[in-house]
Design a protein around this motif. Structure first.
Motif, PDB file in Angstrom:
ATOM      1  N   SER A  31       0.629  -1.312   0.617  1.00 22.70           N
ATOM      2  CA  SER A  31       0.028   0.222   0.180  1.00 22.70           C
ATOM      3  C   SER A  31       0.781   0.981   0.056  1.00 22.70           C
ATOM      4  O   SER A  31       1.093   1.478   1.228  1.00 22.70           O
ATOM      5  CB  SER A  31      -1.044  -0.166   1.764  1.00 22.70           C
ATOM      6  OG  SER A  31      -1.896   1.543   1.960  1.00 22.70           O
ATOM      7  N   ARG A  32       1.303   1.401  -1.467  1.00 17.95           N
ATOM      8  CA  ARG A  32       2.389   2.620  -1.399  1.00 17.95           C
ATOM      9  C   ARG A  32       1.817   4.056  -1.735  1.00 17.95           C
ATOM     10  O   ARG A  32       1.543   4.142  -2.800  1.00 17.95           O
ATOM     11  CB  ARG A  32       3.400   2.066  -2.008  1.00 17.95           C
ATOM     12  CG  ARG A  32       3.933   0.905  -1.127  1.00 17.95           C
ATOM     13  CD  ARG A  32       6.020   0.890  -1.930  1.00 17.95           C
ATOM     14  NE  ARG A  32       6.097   0.587  -0.850  1.00 17.95           N
ATOM     15  CZ  ARG A  32       6.866  -0.916  -1.070  1.00 17.95           C
ATOM     16  NH1 ARG A  32       6.948  -1.182  -2.297  1.00 17.95           N
ATOM     17  NH2 ARG A  32       7.594  -1.473  -0.170  1.00 17.95           N
ATOM     18  N   THR A  33       0.449   4.624  -1.029  1.00 19.96           N
ATOM     19  CA  THR A  33      -0.386   5.355  -1.852  1.00 19.96           C
ATOM     20  C   THR A  33       0.693   6.612  -2.012  1.00 19.96           C
ATOM     21  O   THR A  33      -0.224   7.605  -2.863  1.00 19.96           O
ATOM     22  CB  THR A  33      -1.400   5.942  -0.467  1.00 19.96           C
ATOM     23  OG1 THR A  33      -0.983   5.834   0.558  1.00 19.96           O
ATOM     24  CG2 THR A  33      -2.162   4.632  -0.429  1.00 19.96           C
ATOM     25  N   TYR A  37       2.629   5.171  -9.527  1.00 20.76           N
ATOM     26  CA  TYR A  37       1.744   4.338 -10.417  1.00 20.76           C
ATOM     27  C   TYR A  37       0.688   3.867  -9.268  1.00 20.76           C
ATOM     28  O   TYR A  37      -0.569   3.620  -9.600  1.00 20.76           O
ATOM     29  CB  TYR A  37       2.193   2.924  -9.709  1.00 20.76           C
ATOM     30  CG  TYR A  37       2.982   2.133  -9.165  1.00 20.76           C
ATOM     31  CD1 TYR A  37       1.474   1.753  -8.168  1.00 20.76           C
ATOM     32  CD2 TYR A  37       4.231   2.370  -8.059  1.00 20.76           C
ATOM     33  CE1 TYR A  37       2.162   0.371  -7.185  1.00 20.76           C
ATOM     34  CE2 TYR A  37       4.159   1.649  -7.037  1.00 20.76           C
ATOM     35  CZ  TYR A  37       3.501   0.919  -6.595  1.00 20.76           C
ATOM     36  OH  TYR A  37       3.395  -0.035  -5.235  1.00 20.76           O
ATOM     37  N   TRP A  38       0.293   4.124  -8.112  1.00 21.29           N
ATOM     38  CA  TRP A  38      -0.690   4.278  -7.351  1.00 21.29           C
ATOM     39  C   TRP A  38      -1.897   4.879  -8.207  1.00 21.29           C
ATOM     40  O   TRP A  38      -2.888   4.279  -8.571  1.00 21.29           O
ATOM     41  CB  TRP A  38      -0.470   4.198  -6.047  1.00 21.29           C
ATOM     42  CG  TRP A  38      -1.588   3.970  -4.764  1.00 21.29           C
ATOM     43  CD1 TRP A  38      -2.023   5.188  -4.703  1.00 21.29           C
ATOM     44  CD2 TRP A  38      -1.547   2.819  -4.522  1.00 21.29           C
ATOM     45  NE1 TRP A  38      -3.661   4.593  -4.400  1.00 21.29           N
ATOM     46  CE2 TRP A  38      -3.476   3.218  -4.146  1.00 21.29           C
ATOM     47  CE3 TRP A  38      -1.226   1.883  -4.004  1.00 21.29           C
ATOM     48  CZ2 TRP A  38      -3.406   1.810  -2.652  1.00 21.29           C
ATOM     49  CZ3 TRP A  38      -1.677   0.475  -3.526  1.00 21.29           C
ATOM     50  CH2 TRP A  38      -3.125   0.767  -2.910  1.00 21.29           C
ATOM     51  N   SER A  46     -11.296  -1.171  -9.184  1.00 26.04           N
ATOM     52  CA  SER A  46     -13.176  -0.848  -8.944  1.00 26.04           C
ATOM     53  C   SER A  46     -13.255  -0.716  -7.475  1.00 26.04           C
ATOM     54  O   SER A  46     -13.936  -0.436  -7.030  1.00 26.04           O
ATOM     55  CB  SER A  46     -12.707  -2.589  -9.416  1.00 26.04           C
ATOM     56  OG  SER A  46     -13.680  -2.516 -11.042  1.00 26.04           O
ATOM     57  N   GLU A  47     -11.928  -1.195  -6.993  1.00 29.03           N
ATOM     58  CA  GLU A  47     -12.403  -1.347  -5.702  1.00 29.03           C
ATOM     59  C   GLU A  47     -10.769  -1.466  -4.622  1.00 29.03           C
ATOM     60  O   GLU A  47      -9.538  -2.475  -5.508  1.00 29.03           O
ATOM     61  CB  GLU A  47     -12.428  -3.311  -4.273  1.00 29.03           C
ATOM     62  CG  GLU A  47     -14.385  -2.872  -5.096  1.00 29.03           C
ATOM     63  CD  GLU A  47     -14.663  -4.712  -4.185  1.00 29.03           C
ATOM     64  OE1 GLU A  47     -14.350  -5.183  -3.180  1.00 29.03           O
ATOM     65  OE2 GLU A  47     -15.728  -4.893  -5.121  1.00 29.03           O
ATOM     66  N   ILE A  48     -10.525  -0.989  -4.179  1.00 33.13           N
ATOM     67  CA  ILE A  48      -9.472  -1.164  -2.826  1.00 33.13           C
ATOM     68  C   ILE A  48      -9.550  -1.513  -1.516  1.00 33.13           C
ATOM     69  O   ILE A  48     -10.342  -0.678  -1.132  1.00 33.13           O
ATOM     70  CB  ILE A  48      -8.284   0.014  -3.261  1.00 33.13           C
ATOM     71  CG1 ILE A  48      -8.042   0.595  -4.373  1.00 33.13           C
ATOM     72  CG2 ILE A  48      -7.272   0.096  -2.076  1.00 33.13           C
ATOM     73  CD1 ILE A  48      -7.491   1.667  -4.298  1.00 33.13           C
ATOM     74  N   ARG A  49      -8.658  -3.002  -1.110  1.00 30.11           N
ATOM     75  CA  ARG A  49      -9.074  -2.863   0.185  1.00 30.11           C
ATOM     76  C   ARG A  49      -7.664  -3.042   0.948  1.00 30.11           C
ATOM     77  O   ARG A  49      -6.581  -3.989   0.362  1.00 30.11           O
ATOM     78  CB  ARG A  49      -9.503  -4.595   0.624  1.00 30.11           C
ATOM     79  CG  ARG A  49     -10.939  -4.817  -0.600  1.00 30.11           C
ATOM     80  CD  ARG A  49     -11.728  -5.849  -0.652  1.00 30.11           C
ATOM     81  NE  ARG A  49     -12.579  -6.278  -1.259  1.00 30.11           N
ATOM     82  CZ  ARG A  49     -13.239  -7.522  -1.558  1.00 30.11           C
ATOM     83  NH1 ARG A  49     -13.020  -8.541  -0.680  1.00 30.11           N
ATOM     84  NH2 ARG A  49     -14.578  -7.056  -2.274  1.00 30.11           N
ATOM     85  N   PHE A  50      -7.874  -2.295   1.851  1.00 28.83           N
ATOM     86  CA  PHE A  50      -6.398  -1.986   3.190  1.00 28.83           C
ATOM     87  C   PHE A  50      -6.643  -3.209   3.700  1.00 28.83           C
ATOM     88  O   PHE A  50      -7.204  -3.714   4.482  1.00 28.83           O
ATOM     89  CB  PHE A  50      -6.579  -0.717   3.561  1.00 28.83           C
ATOM     90  CG  PHE A  50      -6.329   0.506   2.490  1.00 28.83           C
ATOM     91  CD1 PHE A  50      -5.188   0.398   2.226  1.00 28.83           C
ATOM     92  CD2 PHE A  50      -7.802   1.451   2.356  1.00 28.83           C
ATOM     93  CE1 PHE A  50      -5.267   1.245   0.763  1.00 28.83           C
ATOM     94  CE2 PHE A  50      -7.506   2.107   1.046  1.00 28.83           C
ATOM     95  CZ  PHE A  50      -6.132   2.314   0.579  1.00 28.83           C
ATOM     96  N   ILE A  51      -5.756  -3.779   4.216  1.00 31.67           N
ATOM     97  CA  ILE A  51      -5.298  -5.066   5.375  1.00 31.67           C
ATOM     98  C   ILE A  51      -4.716  -4.246   6.780  1.00 31.67           C
ATOM     99  O   ILE A  51      -3.941  -3.374   6.426  1.00 31.67           O
ATOM    100  CB  ILE A  51      -4.174  -6.142   4.336  1.00 31.67           C
ATOM    101  CG1 ILE A  51      -4.998  -6.687   2.807  1.00 31.67           C
ATOM    102  CG2 ILE A  51      -4.151  -7.653   5.562  1.00 31.67           C
ATOM    103  CD1 ILE A  51      -3.680  -7.670   2.575  1.00 31.67           C
ATOM    104  N   ARG A  52      -5.826  -4.929   7.497  1.00 36.11           N
ATOM    105  CA  ARG A  52      -5.170  -3.837   8.662  1.00 36.11           C
ATOM    106  C   ARG A  52      -4.283  -4.570   9.351  1.00 36.11           C
ATOM    107  O   ARG A  52      -3.964  -6.027   9.073  1.00 36.11           O
ATOM    108  CB  ARG A  52      -6.087  -4.033   9.525  1.00 36.11           C
ATOM    109  CG  ARG A  52      -6.088  -3.330  10.592  1.00 36.11           C
ATOM    110  CD  ARG A  52      -7.332  -3.355  11.836  1.00 36.11           C
ATOM    111  NE  ARG A  52      -7.140  -3.295  13.574  1.00 36.11           N
ATOM    112  CZ  ARG A  52      -8.528  -3.563  14.427  1.00 36.11           C
ATOM    113  NH1 ARG A  52      -9.757  -3.396  13.735  1.00 36.11           N
ATOM    114  NH2 ARG A  52      -8.251  -2.354  15.380  1.00 36.11           N
TER     115      ARG A  52
END
Length: 77
Positions: A31-33, A37-38, A46-52
Motif C-alpha cells: 500500500s504505497r499511496t 503508479y498508485w 473497482s475496489e481497494i481493500r486495505f489490510i489491517r
C-alpha cells in the motif's frame, strides 16, 4: 496476483491494461499511496481493500515491512 515488488509499476500498468480489455484482475500489493503508479493505475480500480496490520505468512517470525492492499480491477465490461 502477487507481483515482484521490484517491477511493481509495470505489473500495475499491465493489470490496468488487461482490465481495460474486460479482464478481472486481483492484486496483492504494498500500500504505497505516495507513488505515481498508485495514482496512475490503482486509484482507478473497482475496489481497494486495505489490510489491517502487516502481512505475515505461515510460521514466519517477521511480518512485511510495509502495509498491504488487495486491489480489484473488476472486468466484464
Amino acid at each position: 496476483m502477487n507481483p515482484p515488488y521490484s517491477k511493481i509499476k509495470a505489473w500495475c500498468k499491465k493489470a490496468y491494461e488487461e482490465w481495460q480489455k474486460g479482464k478481472t484482475v486481483v492484486m496483492l500489493i504494498p500500500s504505497r499511496t505516495d507513488t505515481a503508479y498508485w495514482h496512475d493505475y490503482i486509484m482507478k480500480a473497482s475496489e481497494i481493500r486495505f489490510i489491517r496490520g502487516r502481512l505475515k505468512f505461515g510460521d514466519s517470525k517477521n511480518s512485511a515491512p510495509f502495509p498491504s492492499a488487495i486491489v480489484i480491477f473488476k472486468g466484464g465490461i
